[in-house]
Motif scaffolding. Sequence first.
Motif, PDB file in Angstrom:
ATOM      1  N   GLU A  59       0.827  -1.208   0.000  1.00  0.00           N
ATOM      2  CA  GLU A  59       0.000   0.000   0.000  1.00  0.00           C
ATOM      3  C   GLU A  59       0.862   1.259   0.000  1.00  0.00           C
ATOM      4  O   GLU A  59       0.512   2.262  -0.631  1.00  0.00           O
ATOM      5  CB  GLU A  59      -0.941  -0.001   1.212  1.00  0.00           C
ATOM      6  N   THR A  60       1.990   1.211   0.689  1.00  0.00           N
ATOM      7  CA  THR A  60       2.898   2.358   0.685  1.00  0.00           C
ATOM      8  C   THR A  60       3.433   2.607  -0.722  1.00  0.00           C
ATOM      9  O   THR A  60       3.561   3.760  -1.165  1.00  0.00           O
ATOM     10  CB  THR A  60       4.058   2.124   1.664  1.00  0.00           C
ATOM     11  N   GLY A  61       3.725   1.521  -1.428  1.00  0.00           N
ATOM     12  CA  GLY A  61       4.144   1.663  -2.821  1.00  0.00           C
ATOM     13  C   GLY A  61       3.060   2.286  -3.682  1.00  0.00           C
ATOM     14  O   GLY A  61       3.346   3.105  -4.567  1.00  0.00           O
ATOM     15  N   HIS A  62       1.805   1.918  -3.415  1.00  0.00           N
ATOM     16  CA  HIS A  62       0.694   2.522  -4.157  1.00  0.00           C
ATOM     17  C   HIS A  62       0.594   4.017  -3.843  1.00  0.00           C
ATOM     18  O   HIS A  62       0.321   4.837  -4.736  1.00  0.00           O
ATOM     19  CB  HIS A  62      -0.626   1.831  -3.795  1.00  0.00           C
ATOM     20  N   MET A  63       0.813   4.373  -2.571  1.00  0.00           N
ATOM     21  CA  MET A  63       0.794   5.788  -2.190  1.00  0.00           C
ATOM     22  C   MET A  63       1.894   6.557  -2.926  1.00  0.00           C
ATOM     23  O   MET A  63       1.676   7.684  -3.393  1.00  0.00           O
ATOM     24  CB  MET A  63       0.969   5.922  -0.677  1.00  0.00           C
ATOM     25  N   ASP A  64       3.056   5.941  -3.037  1.00  0.00           N
ATOM     26  CA  ASP A  64       4.157   6.593  -3.756  1.00  0.00           C
ATOM     27  C   ASP A  64       3.789   6.814  -5.220  1.00  0.00           C
ATOM     28  O   ASP A  64       4.138   7.838  -5.816  1.00  0.00           O
ATOM     29  CB  ASP A  64       5.422   5.738  -3.657  1.00  0.00           C
ATOM     30  N   MET A  65       3.076   5.836  -5.800  1.00  0.00           N
ATOM     31  CA  MET A  65       2.644   5.973  -7.191  1.00  0.00           C
ATOM     32  C   MET A  65       1.689   7.151  -7.356  1.00  0.00           C
ATOM     33  O   MET A  65       1.808   7.950  -8.290  1.00  0.00           O
ATOM     34  CB  MET A  65       1.976   4.673  -7.649  1.00  0.00           C
ATOM     35  N   VAL A  66       0.739   7.273  -6.423  1.00  0.00           N
ATOM     36  CA  VAL A  66      -0.217   8.387  -6.485  1.00  0.00           C
ATOM     37  C   VAL A  66       0.509   9.721  -6.313  1.00  0.00           C
ATOM     38  O   VAL A  66       0.235  10.696  -7.023  1.00  0.00           O
ATOM     39  CB  VAL A  66      -1.311   8.212  -5.414  1.00  0.00           C
ATOM     40  N   ALA A  67       1.457   9.766  -5.368  1.00  0.00           N
ATOM     41  CA  ALA A  67       2.210  11.001  -5.141  1.00  0.00           C
ATOM     42  C   ALA A  67       3.012  11.393  -6.380  1.00  0.00           C
ATOM     43  O   ALA A  67       3.070  12.574  -6.759  1.00  0.00           O
ATOM     44  CB  ALA A  67       3.134  10.830  -3.939  1.00  0.00           C
ATOM     45  N   ALA A  68       3.626  10.397  -7.027  1.00  0.00           N
ATOM     46  CA  ALA A  68       4.405  10.685  -8.231  1.00  0.00           C
ATOM     47  C   ALA A  68       3.502  11.189  -9.353  1.00  0.00           C
ATOM     48  O   ALA A  68       3.870  12.105 -10.106  1.00  0.00           O
ATOM     49  CB  ALA A  68       5.153   9.427  -8.673  1.00  0.00           C
ATOM     50  N   TRP A  69       2.320  10.609  -9.463  1.00  0.00           N
ATOM     51  CA  TRP A  69       1.362  11.032 -10.486  1.00  0.00           C
ATOM     52  C   TRP A  69       0.945  12.484 -10.241  1.00  0.00           C
ATOM     53  O   TRP A  69       0.887  13.294 -11.165  1.00  0.00           O
ATOM     54  CB  TRP A  69       0.159  10.103 -10.453  1.00  0.00           C
ATOM     55  N   SER A  70       0.656  12.811  -8.979  1.00  0.00           N
ATOM     56  CA  SER A  70       0.228  14.177  -8.664  1.00  0.00           C
ATOM     57  C   SER A  70       1.339  15.182  -8.959  1.00  0.00           C
ATOM     58  O   SER A  70       1.091  16.283  -9.466  1.00  0.00           O
ATOM     59  CB  SER A  70      -0.199  14.273  -7.197  1.00  0.00           C
ATOM     60  N   LYS A  71       2.573  14.790  -8.656  1.00  0.00           N
ATOM     61  CA  LYS A  71       3.706  15.677  -8.939  1.00  0.00           C
ATOM     62  C   LYS A  71       3.865  15.874 -10.440  1.00  0.00           C
ATOM     63  O   LYS A  71       4.164  16.978 -10.915  1.00  0.00           O
ATOM     64  CB  LYS A  71       4.977  15.086  -8.335  1.00  0.00           C
ATOM     65  N   GLN A  72       3.635  14.796 -11.180  1.00  0.00           N
ATOM     66  CA  GLN A  72       3.780  14.850 -12.633  1.00  0.00           C
ATOM     67  C   GLN A  72       2.821  15.859 -13.262  1.00  0.00           C
ATOM     68  O   GLN A  72       3.160  16.520 -14.246  1.00  0.00           O
ATOM     69  CB  GLN A  72       3.539  13.453 -13.210  1.00  0.00           C
ATOM     70  N   ILE A  73       1.619  15.985 -12.681  1.00  0.00           N
ATOM     71  CA  ILE A  73       0.648  16.912 -13.266  1.00  0.00           C
ATOM     72  C   ILE A  73       0.607  18.246 -12.524  1.00  0.00           C
ATOM     73  O   ILE A  73      -0.273  19.073 -12.766  1.00  0.00           O
ATOM     74  CB  ILE A  73      -0.763  16.287 -13.318  1.00  0.00           C
ATOM     75  N   GLY A  74       1.559  18.447 -11.593  1.00  0.00           N
ATOM     76  CA  GLY A  74       1.736  19.756 -10.982  1.00  0.00           C
ATOM     77  C   GLY A  74       0.817  20.087  -9.830  1.00  0.00           C
ATOM     78  O   GLY A  74       0.560  21.268  -9.558  1.00  0.00           O
ATOM     79  N   LEU A  75       0.318  19.075  -9.109  1.00  0.00           N
ATOM     80  CA  LEU A  75      -0.550  19.345  -7.962  1.00  0.00           C
ATOM     81  C   LEU A  75       0.271  19.615  -6.708  1.00  0.00           C
ATOM     82  O   LEU A  75       1.366  19.082  -6.540  1.00  0.00           O
ATOM     83  CB  LEU A  75      -1.478  18.155  -7.708  1.00  0.00           C
ATOM     84  N   ARG A  76      -0.276  20.412  -5.814  1.00  0.00           N
ATOM     85  CA  ARG A  76       0.381  20.687  -4.541  1.00  0.00           C
ATOM     86  C   ARG A  76       0.297  19.457  -3.641  1.00  0.00           C
ATOM     87  O   ARG A  76      -0.731  18.766  -3.611  1.00  0.00           O
ATOM     88  CB  ARG A  76      -0.283  21.867  -3.830  1.00  0.00           C
ATOM     89  N   PRO A  77       1.338  19.159  -2.861  1.00  0.00           N
ATOM     90  CA  PRO A  77       1.328  17.961  -2.003  1.00  0.00           C
ATOM     91  C   PRO A  77       0.163  17.928  -1.024  1.00  0.00           C
ATOM     92  O   PRO A  77      -0.385  16.862  -0.741  1.00  0.00           O
ATOM     93  CB  PRO A  77       2.670  18.044  -1.270  1.00  0.00           C
ATOM     94  N   GLU A  78      -0.236  19.096  -0.503  1.00  0.00           N
ATOM     95  CA  GLU A  78      -1.300  19.104   0.508  1.00  0.00           C
ATOM     96  C   GLU A  78      -2.649  18.669  -0.066  1.00  0.00           C
ATOM     97  O   GLU A  78      -3.546  18.264   0.681  1.00  0.00           O
ATOM     98  CB  GLU A  78      -1.429  20.487   1.149  1.00  0.00           C
ATOM     99  N   VAL A  79      -2.799  18.730  -1.382  1.00  0.00           N
ATOM    100  CA  VAL A  79      -4.053  18.297  -2.011  1.00  0.00           C
ATOM    101  C   VAL A  79      -4.322  16.825  -1.722  1.00  0.00           C
ATOM    102  O   VAL A  79      -5.474  16.389  -1.617  1.00  0.00           O
ATOM    103  CB  VAL A  79      -3.996  18.552  -3.537  1.00  0.00           C
ATOM    104  N   LEU A  80      -3.260  16.043  -1.559  1.00  0.00           N
ATOM    105  CA  LEU A  80      -3.405  14.599  -1.391  1.00  0.00           C
ATOM    106  C   LEU A  80      -3.853  14.199   0.009  1.00  0.00           C
ATOM    107  O   LEU A  80      -4.039  13.017   0.278  1.00  0.00           O
ATOM    108  CB  LEU A  80      -2.085  13.901  -1.718  1.00  0.00           C
ATOM    109  N   HIS A  81      -4.017  15.135   0.893  1.00  0.00           N
ATOM    110  CA  HIS A  81      -4.411  14.805   2.267  1.00  0.00           C
ATOM    111  C   HIS A  81      -5.654  15.599   2.648  1.00  0.00           C
ATOM    112  O   HIS A  81      -5.753  16.147   3.737  1.00  0.00           O
ATOM    113  CB  HIS A  81      -3.260  15.097   3.228  1.00  0.00           C
ATOM    114  N   ALA A  82      -6.609  15.623   1.707  1.00  0.00           N
ATOM    115  CA  ALA A  82      -7.751  16.516   1.868  1.00  0.00           C
ATOM    116  C   ALA A  82      -8.965  15.881   2.528  1.00  0.00           C
ATOM    117  O   ALA A  82      -9.898  16.584   2.874  1.00  0.00           O
ATOM    118  CB  ALA A  82      -8.160  17.072   0.501  1.00  0.00           C
ATOM    119  N   GLY A  83      -9.003  14.570   2.696  1.00  0.00           N
ATOM    120  CA  GLY A  83     -10.220  13.990   3.251  1.00  0.00           C
ATOM    121  C   GLY A  83     -10.083  12.520   3.571  1.00  0.00           C
ATOM    122  O   GLY A  83      -9.051  11.897   3.311  1.00  0.00           O
ATOM    123  N   PRO A  84     -11.148  11.936   4.132  1.00  0.00           N
ATOM    124  CA  PRO A  84     -11.126  10.523   4.512  1.00  0.00           C
ATOM    125  C   PRO A  84     -11.324   9.608   3.306  1.00  0.00           C
ATOM    126  O   PRO A  84     -11.764  10.044   2.237  1.00  0.00           O
ATOM    127  CB  PRO A  84     -12.314  10.413   5.475  1.00  0.00           C
TER     128      PRO A  84
END
Length: 283
Positions: A59-84
């Motif tokens: 699951e941590t590897g999956h989280m890293d994949m999502v984080a890398a994807w968000s960085k690739q499209i220029g999203l701010r890191p805090e966007v990824l921790h917005a809700g449950p």
Amino acid sequence: MPRLKSEPSRPIRSMEELLAVAMAMEKDSADRYAGLAGRMRAAGRPELADVFEQLVAEETGHMDMVAAWSKQIGLRPEVLHAGPAPEGVFDDEGIGLVSPELVEAYRSLAIAVRNEERAFAFWSYVAAQNASPEIRQAAERMAREELEHAKTLRRARRKAFFAGRHAGATVREPHDLAELELEVCRKLEQCADKHQGANDYRALALEARKLSHDLASDPLQDPAPVGLPPPRSLDALCEWLVDYYIEAGETLPSQAARERAQALATIAVRRLATVRHLEEGRE
């Protein structure tokens, strides 16, 4: 067995929201598996703690994949921790309440497989709900990722099954994949005649009939391997074929045969998830 019971409550309308939901789902799974790992280790079951810690790593590897994807499209890191995380996707099926000495590696991995199936269903719903090509394609990508995760966990589950199975006298028979796919086809056609979702069942039946024809004219293995008799219920037979194709995709001698088996495994995983979703609708 509880699965995803309803569609997401509202459509996902932006990439920011989609990736935030994806991160929340993966983090929720990682946190829950970590809790189970700690419980098993405290109870003196280090071998099961290791299984759950491996799931945390997945699951941590999956989280890293999502984080890398968000960085690739220029999203701010805090966007990824917005809700449950969405409700009804992760389910430990009560294993946290079971006495640790009664828990097995096979069961633990089976729960993880079903969680990935629910995640696949969730993202499939999101894709179907969304008119935006960008969101729909992103949700379809997440659904494909969950299918791949399920395949990985199925391999681990299969190894756990054979590692824990007691040796004994068993009947063995050749595995005629063409005939087994045809049997799946017949069972799906019977479901189409009896239950709601007839079009979905018939589409799967047509796919199974084509696979049967292809495997009859060009067998995956010749001669057919011999093994334990497959199960005969639709759900169990579909799952057996998933495991068979995954194993063949790792062990067949030629690269072409392995790639063909891997393609069959992907079809079979998607079919199993669809069959189980349709069966839920009948409950």
